[in-house]
Design an enzyme around this catalytic site. Structure first.
Site, PDB file in Angstrom:
ATOM      1  N   ARG A 290      -9.613   4.061 -22.528  1.00  0.00           N
ATOM      2  CA  ARG A 290      -8.457   4.184 -23.422  1.00  0.00           C
ATOM      3  C   ARG A 290      -7.288   3.282 -23.036  1.00  0.00           C
ATOM      4  O   ARG A 290      -6.152   3.567 -23.381  1.00  0.00           O
ATOM      5  CB  ARG A 290      -7.984   5.628 -23.526  1.00  0.00           C
ATOM      6  CG  ARG A 290      -9.030   6.575 -24.095  1.00  0.00           C
ATOM      7  CD  ARG A 290      -8.438   7.902 -24.503  1.00  0.00           C
ATOM      8  NE  ARG A 290      -9.473   8.788 -24.996  1.00  0.00           N
ATOM      9  CZ  ARG A 290     -10.201   9.585 -24.197  1.00  0.00           C
ATOM     10  NH1 ARG A 290      -9.982   9.598 -22.904  1.00  0.00           N
ATOM     11  NH2 ARG A 290     -11.118  10.356 -24.727  1.00  0.00           N
TER      12      ARG A 290
ATOM     13  N   LYS B  72      -2.243  -8.785 -30.466  1.00  0.00           N
ATOM     14  CA  LYS B  72      -3.301  -8.467 -31.426  1.00  0.00           C
ATOM     15  C   LYS B  72      -4.647  -8.806 -30.801  1.00  0.00           C
ATOM     16  O   LYS B  72      -4.902  -9.960 -30.445  1.00  0.00           O
ATOM     17  CB  LYS B  72      -3.137  -9.304 -32.693  1.00  0.00           C
ATOM     18  CG  LYS B  72      -2.201  -8.722 -33.714  1.00  0.00           C
ATOM     19  CD  LYS B  72      -2.385  -9.498 -35.007  1.00  0.00           C
ATOM     20  CE  LYS B  72      -1.573  -8.958 -36.137  1.00  0.00           C
ATOM     21  NZ  LYS B  72      -1.852  -9.710 -37.387  1.00  0.00           N
TER      22      LYS B  72
ATOM     23  N   GLU C 101      -2.367 -24.544 -35.724  1.00  0.00           N
ATOM     24  CA  GLU C 101      -1.649 -23.264 -35.627  1.00  0.00           C
ATOM     25  C   GLU C 101      -0.220 -23.495 -35.119  1.00  0.00           C
ATOM     26  O   GLU C 101       0.703 -22.785 -35.500  1.00  0.00           O
ATOM     27  CB  GLU C 101      -2.417 -22.283 -34.741  1.00  0.00           C
ATOM     28  CG  GLU C 101      -1.988 -20.824 -34.869  1.00  0.00           C
ATOM     29  CD  GLU C 101      -2.796 -19.996 -35.888  1.00  0.00           C
ATOM     30  OE1 GLU C 101      -2.167 -19.257 -36.668  1.00  0.00           O
ATOM     31  OE2 GLU C 101      -4.041 -20.069 -35.905  1.00  0.00           O
TER      32      GLU C 101
ATOM     33  N   LYS D  43       6.612 -17.378 -32.518  1.00  0.00           N
ATOM     34  CA  LYS D  43       5.817 -16.160 -32.652  1.00  0.00           C
ATOM     35  C   LYS D  43       6.465 -14.999 -31.909  1.00  0.00           C
ATOM     36  O   LYS D  43       6.489 -13.868 -32.408  1.00  0.00           O
ATOM     37  CB  LYS D  43       4.396 -16.394 -32.132  1.00  0.00           C
ATOM     38  CG  LYS D  43       3.541 -15.185 -32.401  1.00  0.00           C
ATOM     39  CD  LYS D  43       2.079 -15.468 -32.503  1.00  0.00           C
ATOM     40  CE  LYS D  43       1.353 -14.185 -32.876  1.00  0.00           C
ATOM     41  NZ  LYS D  43      -0.098 -14.310 -32.743  1.00  0.00           N
TER      42      LYS D  43
ATOM     43  N   GLU E 231       3.293  -5.228 -37.181  1.00  0.00           N
ATOM     44  CA  GLU E 231       3.083  -5.822 -38.504  1.00  0.00           C
ATOM     45  C   GLU E 231       3.374  -4.857 -39.640  1.00  0.00           C
ATOM     46  O   GLU E 231       2.518  -4.577 -40.479  1.00  0.00           O
ATOM     47  CB  GLU E 231       1.655  -6.388 -38.636  1.00  0.00           C
ATOM     48  CG  GLU E 231       1.512  -7.250 -39.887  1.00  0.00           C
ATOM     49  CD  GLU E 231       0.351  -8.234 -39.820  1.00  0.00           C
ATOM     50  OE1 GLU E 231      -0.208  -8.454 -38.738  1.00  0.00           O
ATOM     51  OE2 GLU E 231       0.033  -8.786 -40.885  1.00  0.00           O
TER      52      GLU E 231
ATOM     53  N   ARG F  80       6.160  -9.539 -39.535  1.00  0.00           N
ATOM     54  CA  ARG F  80       5.074 -10.184 -38.805  1.00  0.00           C
ATOM     55  C   ARG F  80       4.034 -10.811 -39.731  1.00  0.00           C
ATOM     56  O   ARG F  80       3.339 -11.758 -39.356  1.00  0.00           O
ATOM     57  CB  ARG F  80       4.403  -9.171 -37.863  1.00  0.00           C
ATOM     58  CG  ARG F  80       3.400  -9.816 -36.937  1.00  0.00           C
ATOM     59  CD  ARG F  80       3.021  -8.940 -35.764  1.00  0.00           C
ATOM     60  NE  ARG F  80       1.921  -9.560 -35.044  1.00  0.00           N
ATOM     61  CZ  ARG F  80       1.520  -9.214 -33.833  1.00  0.00           C
ATOM     62  NH1 ARG F  80       2.139  -8.240 -33.201  1.00  0.00           N
ATOM     63  NH2 ARG F  80       0.518  -9.821 -33.251  1.00  0.00           N
TER      64      ARG F  80
ATOM     65  N   ASN G 276       0.892 -15.028 -41.012  1.00  0.00           N
ATOM     66  CA  ASN G 276      -0.408 -15.210 -41.649  1.00  0.00           C
ATOM     67  C   ASN G 276      -0.426 -16.324 -42.692  1.00  0.00           C
ATOM     68  O   ASN G 276      -1.337 -16.398 -43.498  1.00  0.00           O
ATOM     69  CB  ASN G 276      -0.858 -13.892 -42.284  1.00  0.00           C
ATOM     70  CG  ASN G 276      -1.259 -12.884 -41.224  1.00  0.00           C
ATOM     71  OD1 ASN G 276      -1.853 -13.242 -40.219  1.00  0.00           O
ATOM     72  ND2 ASN G 276      -0.917 -11.629 -41.448  1.00  0.00           N
TER      73      ASN G 276
ATOM     74  N   HIS H 194      -3.694 -17.811 -43.786  1.00  0.00           N
ATOM     75  CA  HIS H 194      -4.775 -16.970 -43.260  1.00  0.00           C
ATOM     76  C   HIS H 194      -5.528 -16.184 -44.337  1.00  0.00           C
ATOM     77  O   HIS H 194      -6.658 -15.775 -44.107  1.00  0.00           O
ATOM     78  CB  HIS H 194      -4.237 -16.005 -42.202  1.00  0.00           C
ATOM     79  CG  HIS H 194      -3.963 -16.681 -40.883  1.00  0.00           C
ATOM     80  ND1 HIS H 194      -3.086 -17.742 -40.764  1.00  0.00           N
ATOM     81  CD2 HIS H 194      -4.468 -16.472 -39.635  1.00  0.00           C
ATOM     82  CE1 HIS H 194      -3.051 -18.138 -39.493  1.00  0.00           C
ATOM     83  NE2 HIS H 194      -3.880 -17.384 -38.790  1.00  0.00           N
TER      84      HIS H 194
ATOM     85  N   HIS I  26      -9.164 -16.921 -43.479  1.00  0.00           N
ATOM     86  CA  HIS I  26     -10.115 -15.925 -42.988  1.00  0.00           C
ATOM     87  C   HIS I  26     -11.331 -15.816 -43.895  1.00  0.00           C
ATOM     88  O   HIS I  26     -12.461 -15.664 -43.427  1.00  0.00           O
ATOM     89  CB  HIS I  26      -9.448 -14.545 -42.872  1.00  0.00           C
ATOM     90  CG  HIS I  26      -8.644 -14.379 -41.619  1.00  0.00           C
ATOM     91  ND1 HIS I  26      -7.749 -13.355 -41.449  1.00  0.00           N
ATOM     92  CD2 HIS I  26      -8.611 -15.108 -40.472  1.00  0.00           C
ATOM     93  CE1 HIS I  26      -7.196 -13.463 -40.248  1.00  0.00           C
ATOM     94  NE2 HIS I  26      -7.689 -14.518 -39.642  1.00  0.00           N
TER      95      HIS I  26
ATOM     96  N   HIS J 163     -11.209 -21.940 -36.570  1.00  0.00           N
ATOM     97  CA  HIS J 163     -10.106 -21.167 -37.147  1.00  0.00           C
ATOM     98  C   HIS J 163      -8.976 -22.079 -37.648  1.00  0.00           C
ATOM     99  O   HIS J 163      -8.493 -21.939 -38.768  1.00  0.00           O
ATOM    100  CB  HIS J 163      -9.572 -20.179 -36.113  1.00  0.00           C
ATOM    101  CG  HIS J 163      -8.429 -19.344 -36.596  1.00  0.00           C
ATOM    102  ND1 HIS J 163      -8.561 -18.414 -37.610  1.00  0.00           N
ATOM    103  CD2 HIS J 163      -7.112 -19.310 -36.234  1.00  0.00           C
ATOM    104  CE1 HIS J 163      -7.386 -17.842 -37.834  1.00  0.00           C
ATOM    105  NE2 HIS J 163      -6.496 -18.365 -37.016  1.00  0.00           N
TER     106      HIS J 163
END
Lengths: 364, 364
Positions: free
Chosen positions: A123, A144, A186, A228, A238, A242, A246, A249, A253, A266
């Site tokens: 955890r 993330k 990026e 960032k 987010e 935030r 993207n 993206h 994606h 990517h």
């Protein structure tokens, strides 16, 4: 050595940038109060291991640490629940406990997978990122972490902040040029969403960056991470702001999912996505230059903005419907309103997006 | 209807107890600001589905919600990364987005699996627990969610607090007696670690509880949850105090792993573990009555404290070494010092534990 603090209250952490700073790794661990009784598990991939695994392991062992390591296959296909299962096996067999630290030595794939393992093993245990790619500057800020699912990218994950990030620009020298270009895409994105001056600086320094000039590189990575970090510190989970990270993206994606995660890098996918977002901006009435500056800058860095015509438009549209940025039945897009500024639009019609996908195949 | 608030700052949430309160489910969702535009995914198992799935789905649909559902196989073996993968498939196909809610309708297995899915799907969506077993009173407080790994139980997970818990004691009427007994073992544990008076009350009310007397049941579940809520609100992420909830679990988890997760019920395994911890207490010089009261109370509830002799001692010891409660090379045990009080001992020799495992096979 340059230092940037990602400001997240009690989860704040430093990013260290510099040439050759990996040599000080044991000291840096000590600074973060990682005691020698904490077992370490280094996760890296087959590309990075031959160059740096022995070195990093050796330096940490000299510093008194007990170090286990595991080497994964490179590429997005390693970001899977199966690989998570394997990492947990290794962690258990190495006797990692709650005080242990998982160290991600590699690019974004290694960071995302090792980070999610750190988030969920017992955890949650601590983790440290040692990015060895340009692209990983992005995933090293904001916590993330995730693995992919057959139907969608990064869909199973967590927000799990690292203890620190050690960014040794020397490690970038072994990158193939295709990855350097894609990684810089990026960085370009960070400029496009936040900082016109930085975009102009990137335009002037494209060749230096592609040649991996250490000073230019350190500056670009620091500035990229700074943008960032500002955004993430205002909106860690987010909820709103935030989302602007993207840019490119939504389409990007989907392209990765349809092309297969290892076909398009990517950065290559989001570059096409940024061109698409710029087209959308113009269609929504924002200045024409958004499109020309975006695409010319990407092209200057040797990055194509043309969507591979073999990718099926229906499949691309379907993949977008599974994207996390699809809410309440509307398409959410990050749209530039000028260079250095974007808005989140949640009223974009699927028809327009389909048109743009088609256009990008012809003229991207 | 009785209400208990689990006090965790901005992650606080209510537990509602009562006979027949499932009928008010749509209202309760409304109170928690779960809007009708939020898609719901109900996760339940093959035992619970025939009794309650249609009812709960119907009530929620009447309340204006869009409801998807999935039915898993009962038992610990469903707490796997494979099942997580399947839930994510269902969630994606049902179009769940970030505002969606995953609803766990069932016992601890359903709660743990659905909870971890909620923790990791899109890096975290809301979830609601509707426990249908006595044992699940325990997992409905504190936000621990997880799946198992071949080598260790609950090793891949998160802390993810629910939005609310709806505990309808009417749903307990369909439980087999073996599960009722095993579930009450965990309630007994809450008493043993915190509240001697509650232990005495349990002793006086054993028969009422085994007969599922609604009033006695509601009291016992409320008190059990209250003990846990107090402990968890002081130590959400198990840095120290929360460990006391693991009385009986060091041995218990190992027994489950060695016996196979479906052979021994969780409550049965920790009952043997509690007898073992009581033996350890006496060996450490604490009062003899700890052992007699503990075992007599468990036996009064029809719960055996004898360790099945077919389970291999070496394997049990090895499984304990993989337990999360094993830190820095020492064995950590929760040891009662009197009835209603425990301490965390991290200096327990493996040799003593082995002796006790052997004794439990003969005389548990």
């Amino acid at each position: 050595m340059k230092e940037l603090t990602v400001d997240l209250g009690e989860r704040s952490y430093p990013i260290y940038f510099g040439q050759g700073i990996l040599n000080d790794i044991a000291d840096l661990f000590g600074r973060q109060k990682i005691g020698a009784s904490s077992k370490l598990l280094i996760v890296t991939d087959e590309h990075v291991a031959p160059n740096y695994l022995a070195k990093v392991t050796g330096l940490l062992e000299q510093g008194g640490y007990t170090v286990a390591s595991t080497v994964i296959k490179p590429g997005e296909s390693s970001k899977s629940l199966e690989m998570l299962d394997q990492l947990v096996t290794v962690a258990l067999e190495a006797g990692l406990d709650r005080k242990s630290v998982i160290v991600a030595l590699g690019g974004g794939v290694v960071g995302d997978l090792a980070g999610f393992a750190a988030a969920s093993y017992m955890r949650g245990v601590r983790f440290v990122q040692i990015p060895t790619t340009i692209l990983a500057h992005d995933s090293s800020v904001g916590g993330k972490v995730a693995v992919n699912h057959r139907l969608a990218k990064n869909i199973i994950g967590a927000f799990h902040q690292p203890q620190m990030v050690i960014y040794d620009t020397e490690t970038l020298n072994t990158l193939p040029i295709r990855e350097i270009r894609a990684g810089l895409a990026e960085v370009i994105k960070e400029g496009l969403i936040w900082d016109r001056e930085f975009v102009e600086w990137l335009d002037r320094n494209a060749n230096k960056l592609l040649a991996l000039d250490p000073e230019a590189l350190q500056y670009a990575l620091y500035e990229g991470c700074k943008v960032k970090a500002i955004v993430v510190s205002k909106d860690e989970r987010e909820n709103d702001l935030r989302a602007i990270l993207n840019l490119g993206h939504t389409i990007g994606h989907a392209l990765e999912a349809v092309a297969g995660y290892n076909e398009l890098l990517h950065g290559e996918a989001i570059s096409i996505g940024m061109a698409g977002a710029a087209k959308l901006a113009v269609r929504l009435g924002y200045p024409e230059e958004i499109y020309t500056i975006t695409t010319e800058l990407l092209h200057k860095f040797g990055i194509s903005t043309r969507l591979p015509s073999n990718l099926d438009t229906d499949k691309i549209m379907a993949a977008m419907m599974h994207d996390k940025k699809f809410q309440d039945g509307k398409m959410v897009f990050i749209v530039p309103t000028e260079i250095g500024k974007v808005v989140v639009r949640n009223d974009v019609s699927a028809e327009w997006v389909r048109d743009i996908v088609e256009q990008l195949k012809r003229e991207g």
